[in-house]
Design a protein around this motif. Sequence first.
Motif, short mmCIF file in Angstrom:
data_model
loop_
_atom_site.label_atom_id
_atom_site.label_comp_id
_atom_site.label_asym_id
_atom_site.label_seq_id
_atom_site.Cartn_x
_atom_site.Cartn_y
_atom_site.Cartn_z
N THR A 175 39.23 49.25 37.85
CA THR A 175 40.56 49.81 37.98
C THR A 175 40.96 49.77 39.46
O THR A 175 40.15 50.10 40.31
CB THR A 175 40.56 51.28 37.50
N GLU A 176 42.18 49.35 39.71
CA GLU A 176 42.64 49.29 41.10
C GLU A 176 43.26 50.64 41.47
O GLU A 176 44.36 50.94 41.06
CB GLU A 176 43.71 48.20 41.27
N THR A 177 42.54 51.45 42.21
CA THR A 177 43.10 52.72 42.69
C THR A 177 42.54 53.02 44.06
O THR A 177 41.56 52.41 44.49
CB THR A 177 42.70 53.93 41.81
N ALA A 178 43.13 54.01 44.69
CA ALA A 178 42.60 54.44 45.98
C ALA A 178 41.31 55.23 45.74
O ALA A 178 41.03 55.66 44.63
CB ALA A 178 43.63 55.33 46.68
N ASP A 179 40.51 55.40 46.79
CA ASP A 179 39.29 56.21 46.69
C ASP A 179 39.64 57.61 46.23
O ASP A 179 40.69 58.15 46.58
CB ASP A 179 38.62 56.31 48.07
N GLN A 201 32.35 54.95 44.72
CA GLN A 201 33.77 54.69 44.43
C GLN A 201 33.94 53.48 43.52
O GLN A 201 34.75 53.49 42.58
CB GLN A 201 34.54 54.48 45.75
N ILE A 202 33.17 52.44 43.77
CA ILE A 202 33.26 51.22 42.95
C ILE A 202 32.84 51.54 41.51
O ILE A 202 33.50 51.15 40.54
CB ILE A 202 32.36 50.11 43.54
N THR A 208 39.16 65.95 38.71
CA THR A 208 40.31 65.08 38.95
C THR A 208 40.28 64.00 37.88
O THR A 208 39.48 64.08 36.94
CB THR A 208 40.24 64.40 40.33
N GLU A 209 41.11 62.98 38.07
CA GLU A 209 41.04 61.90 37.09
C GLU A 209 41.37 60.58 37.75
O GLU A 209 41.96 60.51 38.83
CB GLU A 209 41.82 62.25 35.86
N ILE A 210 40.87 59.52 37.14
CA ILE A 210 41.08 58.19 37.70
C ILE A 210 41.32 57.25 36.52
O ILE A 210 40.45 57.13 35.64
CB ILE A 210 39.87 57.78 38.57
#
Length: 539
Positions: free
Chosen positions: A154-158, A66-67, A167-169
Amino acid sequence: MTTIQTVAFDDQKPGTSGLRKKTNVFMQPHYLENFVQAIFNAIGGVRGKTLVLGGDGRFYNDRAVQIILRMAAASGAAKVIVGQGGVLSTPAASNLIRQRKTDGGIILSASHNPGGEDEDFGIKFNMANGGPAPESVTEAMFREASVLVSYNITETADIDLGALGETEIGGMAVEVVDCVADYAALMETLFDFDAIRAMFAGGFTMRFDAMCAVTGPYATEILEGRLGAAAGTVTHGTPLPDFGGMHPDPNPTWAHELMDEMMGPNAPDFGAASDGDGDRNMVVGRGIYVSPSDSLAVLAANAHLAKGYAKGLAGVARSMPTSAAVDRVAVDLGIAAYETPTGWKFFGNLLDAGRATLCGEESFGTGSDHVREKDGLWAVLMWLNILAVRKQSVADILAAHWAKYGRNYYSRHDFEGVDKDKADLMMGSLRKSLAGLPGTQIEGLTISAADDFAYTDPVDGSVSSKQGVRILFEDGSRIVMRLSGTGTQGATLRVYLEQYAEAGFDRDPQEALASVIRAAHELAQITHFTGRTEPDVIT
Ligand code: VG1
Ligand code: CO
């Protein structure tokens, strides 16, 4: 996107295969992030690039994935292809990097080192050819890591890595792929699955010990699913974050459950085990252990029986400490044989240049040009293909091999958890003595040459020095000594012992090598420097 101020770490120097530390070292603030940013910087950034990401599923794999995804997004990567659940075996990752023509990949593993919160974690980068970063790049990572002042994230949820699909982040695409599918398809192009299936249907029995590590799903799908091996052929087939407390190093010491079964009264025809990240293999016949160096030689001599290698081999390569058994096969086949330093990264150029088709190391690693990593299940399937064609037992195949080529008796003695300073002193003193050794007699053996192995890559001319001390004897016997580059605590001294025999192939290797073993102890003064008289692990 946030830029985080970090403190540089001066101990992020990749070893034989990536950066390995205790898991809690990786879990301290900024440590993983620092090294990931150093990787990105060392490869000229990841903006617009596509990467592969996965690991062997050990403790912290899930958090680290995730990191890394959030860091790749922050640094402008176009896409990351991730194995489902963040899991990929090392050879499967290498395959994905190549198949999908990506710019490289990050593999999370400390391979054969135990996993868990109090055990080991690791990370390495593989290049666009699918192979481990060469020394020039790992050195750049180390330099970057030690001067880094900040990293981007980037600050996002897992994100959910359980479901297949895209998906995208933060504007970066994330594609979650089946861990096994592409790899299994590749294996079907190399080996005769029909012949192996027929062999299983005819009553052939096998045990595959996945040691609670990453190969469980691969072995179950391929051996039991596609090849019809009996249900239950694969044991310890569910990957666990701590490998169920097992030490996923496929050798007779750590895979003792498999060894006991294979040496017992109801042994199956064939046995195999794999390591934490799936790139190593141990192969065992009913009542007979196959040393990795012999396995490489047998595979080279019989590769043409598998459809993927029917055209023959361009050449073979082995790490320097690996026995010369495969060299004899190369002479017979009239092909080139290369000798490289320890670690798969040194095979990459030879494979890319088409100079070598098969590569191997004495540490239970064999592979070919189908990927750019060693590949445990590949070796097992190659053996199965050979067994299906030759219709002989493993013991018969080995006996015929030795009858033709002679036998390179071989063993490796590991002294683990040695005090680092003492080990360095011992190696330093041994290195100083080398020049005076030729001509000396010891244990009835005459030393013909002694040096510290240096390698010049025949493709790009890069030089790697101090790759292990070699002491060669007039009768062809050999001692090699080096310190491990994959450990996380103290030093591990590896002593590699070899003696060639033209007759008498049924001796116990420890007995056949007795005088070479004594000579190694005398020459290096192992007990004097380390206080050890016996090795911890013998393979
Ligand atoms: C060991 C083996 C080496 C292998 C390396 C990585 O290195 O000796 O042959 O390539 O592990 O294998 P060292 O420096 O400890 O001797 V793996 O499967 O642990 O990535
Ligand atoms: Co491994």
